[in-house]
Design a protein around this motif. Structure first.
Motif, PDB file in Angstrom:
ATOM      1  N   GLY A  14       0.805  -1.218   0.000  1.00 27.60           N
ATOM      2  CA  GLY A  14       0.000   0.000   0.000  1.00 27.60           C
ATOM      3  C   GLY A  14       0.836   1.265   0.000  1.00 27.60           C
ATOM      4  N   LEU A  15       2.018   1.197   0.597  1.00 31.78           N
ATOM      5  CA  LEU A  15       2.892   2.369   0.678  1.00 31.78           C
ATOM      6  C   LEU A  15       3.947   2.398  -0.419  1.00 31.78           C
ATOM      7  N   ARG A  16       3.960   1.362  -1.260  1.00 35.63           N
ATOM      8  CA  ARG A  16       4.954   1.221  -2.326  1.00 35.63           C
ATOM      9  C   ARG A  16       6.373   1.168  -1.750  1.00 35.63           C
ATOM     10  N   LEU A  17       6.512   0.371  -0.692  1.00 30.92           N
ATOM     11  CA  LEU A  17       7.801   0.111  -0.061  1.00 30.92           C
ATOM     12  C   LEU A  17       7.991  -1.397   0.005  1.00 30.92           C
ATOM     13  N   SER A  18       9.193  -1.834   0.354  1.00 29.65           N
ATOM     14  CA  SER A  18       9.395  -3.269   0.558  1.00 29.65           C
ATOM     15  C   SER A  18       8.978  -3.622   1.988  1.00 29.65           C
ATOM     16  N   GLN A  19       8.714  -4.892   2.222  1.00 28.94           N
ATOM     17  CA  GLN A  19       8.356  -5.336   3.568  1.00 28.94           C
ATOM     18  C   GLN A  19       9.503  -5.051   4.520  1.00 28.94           C
ATOM     19  N   GLY A  20      10.734  -5.218   4.061  1.00 27.02           N
ATOM     20  CA  GLY A  20      11.910  -4.931   4.886  1.00 27.02           C
ATOM     21  C   GLY A  20      11.998  -3.467   5.280  1.00 27.02           C
ATOM     22  N   GLN A  21      11.655  -2.578   4.341  1.00 27.92           N
ATOM     23  CA  GLN A  21      11.674  -1.149   4.654  1.00 27.92           C
ATOM     24  C   GLN A  21      10.643  -0.822   5.738  1.00 27.92           C
ATOM     25  N   SER A  44      -1.175   8.432   5.389  1.00 24.62           N
ATOM     26  CA  SER A  44      -2.414   9.182   5.466  1.00 24.62           C
ATOM     27  C   SER A  44      -3.398   8.709   4.397  1.00 24.62           C
ATOM     28  N   ALA A  45      -2.925   8.615   3.172  1.00 29.06           N
ATOM     29  CA  ALA A  45      -3.785   8.174   2.074  1.00 29.06           C
ATOM     30  C   ALA A  45      -4.200   6.717   2.249  1.00 29.06           C
ATOM     31  N   HIS A  46      -3.261   5.878   2.668  1.00 27.66           N
ATOM     32  CA  HIS A  46      -3.535   4.444   2.831  1.00 27.66           C
ATOM     33  C   HIS A  46      -4.618   4.186   3.874  1.00 27.66           C
ATOM     34  N   TYR A  47      -4.520   4.862   5.000  1.00 29.50           N
ATOM     35  CA  TYR A  47      -5.459   4.620   6.094  1.00 29.50           C
ATOM     36  C   TYR A  47      -6.642   5.586   6.105  1.00 29.50           C
TER      37      TYR A  47
END
Length: 84
Positions: A14-21, A44-47
């Protein structure tokens, strides 16, 4: 994540990050893994919670979650035992 029933991997997508990040950002303490202003905008946008409400703390942010974003059962059930 607990209140929405999401995993780190789902939040990361949802945040366009990796799970590790996401893991490093959540654990903190590792240099360079702080939440950026851009990350806050994405959260903010995701939630569906305005950034200032996110900054007031986790408990407050959870209270601001739109009903559609909340999991049906947060953490389990509570049983009240009344004495006889």
């Amino acid at each position: 994540m607990f209140a929405t029933g999401e995993t780190q991997a789902e939040l990361a997508r949802g945040l366009r990050l990796s799970q590790g990040q996401v893991s490093r950002k959540q654990s903190g303490g590792i240099k360079g893994s702080s939440w950026s202003l851009d990350d806050l905008d994405k959260l903010s946008a995701h939630y569906g919670i305005p950034v200032p409400e996110l900054l007031r703390g986790a408990d407050h942010a959870v209270s601001q979650l739109p009903a559609a974003r909340r999991t049906a059962c947060i953490g389990g059930t509570q049983t009240t035992i009344t004495p006889r």
